[in-house]
Motif scaffolding. Sequence first.
Motif, PDB file in Angstrom:
ATOM      1  N   HIS A 133      -8.083  -2.689   9.088  1.00  0.00           N
ATOM      2  CA  HIS A 133      -9.363  -3.253   8.649  1.00  0.00           C
ATOM      3  C   HIS A 133     -10.267  -3.372   9.874  1.00  0.00           C
ATOM      4  N   HIS A 167     -13.280  -1.394   1.947  1.00  0.00           N
ATOM      5  CA  HIS A 167     -11.940  -1.867   2.333  1.00  0.00           C
ATOM      6  C   HIS A 167     -11.619  -1.528   3.797  1.00  0.00           C
ATOM      7  N   GLU A 221       0.807  -1.221   0.000  1.00  0.00           N
ATOM      8  CA  GLU A 221       0.000   0.000   0.000  1.00  0.00           C
ATOM      9  C   GLU A 221       0.844   1.276   0.000  1.00  0.00           C
TER      10      GLU A 221
HETATM   11 ZN   LIG Z   1      -6.093  -3.043   3.631  1.00  0.00          ZN
END
Ligand SMILES: [Zn+2]
Length: 211
Positions: A94, A159, A73
Amino acid sequence: MSEQAVRDALVKWGRSLFERGLTAGSSGNISVKLDDGFLVTPTNSCLGFLEASRISKLAPDGKHVSGAAPTKELPLHFAFYEARPQAKAVVHLHSTYATLLSCLADADPNDAIPPITPYVVMRVGRVPIVPYTKPGSPEVAPYIRDKAPEHAAILLGNHGPVVAGPSLEAAVFAAEELEETAKLVILARGLNVRHLPAEAIADLNASFKLK
Ligand SMILES: [Zn+2]
Ligand SMILES: O=C(CO)COP(=O)(O)O
């Protein structure tokens, strides 16, 4: 703060977030900006079991310098640092309720978390939802660059949350506050909830300026 102290803080906060169930398995990633580059959590690592010596070090231009391979990411984290120069740390989780909010078809994409308590106003501010992109995709970057100048916390559609702060501790606290408020918002669906009045929000914003 020395680089070793930042590495130790990443291990400490990663473990704390994981042990409290704020991100499961190998989900989530954290970065911290240093004077000479960045420290970021390795890809596919569990935040509960980070090792200080394996944390990825990147040069200021994002090139991998040492440690394990960095999180996929990086485009998400770098978009925040580019658009929000005051950001010194970025936390992506998350966490359950903030992630659920990012999946709700009727959540307001410009203002997903109503101002129901003072701490969400003080620590998080108004939270937009950006469209879904594949985890690790550079396609997220323009969405983040668009929102990050005005927003320290953003929900990635379907997400989860991503939060920037002026320090690692501040970014973690804001991510926790976002999760707790998302939980209240979900639990309160269908109830007649009073929002803070506009004057109270203005007063909080004047007293506790968000960075
Ligand atoms: Zn993620
Ligand atoms: O949450 C994640 C992707 O969005 C985890 O990815 P990494 O393991 O590459 O950090």
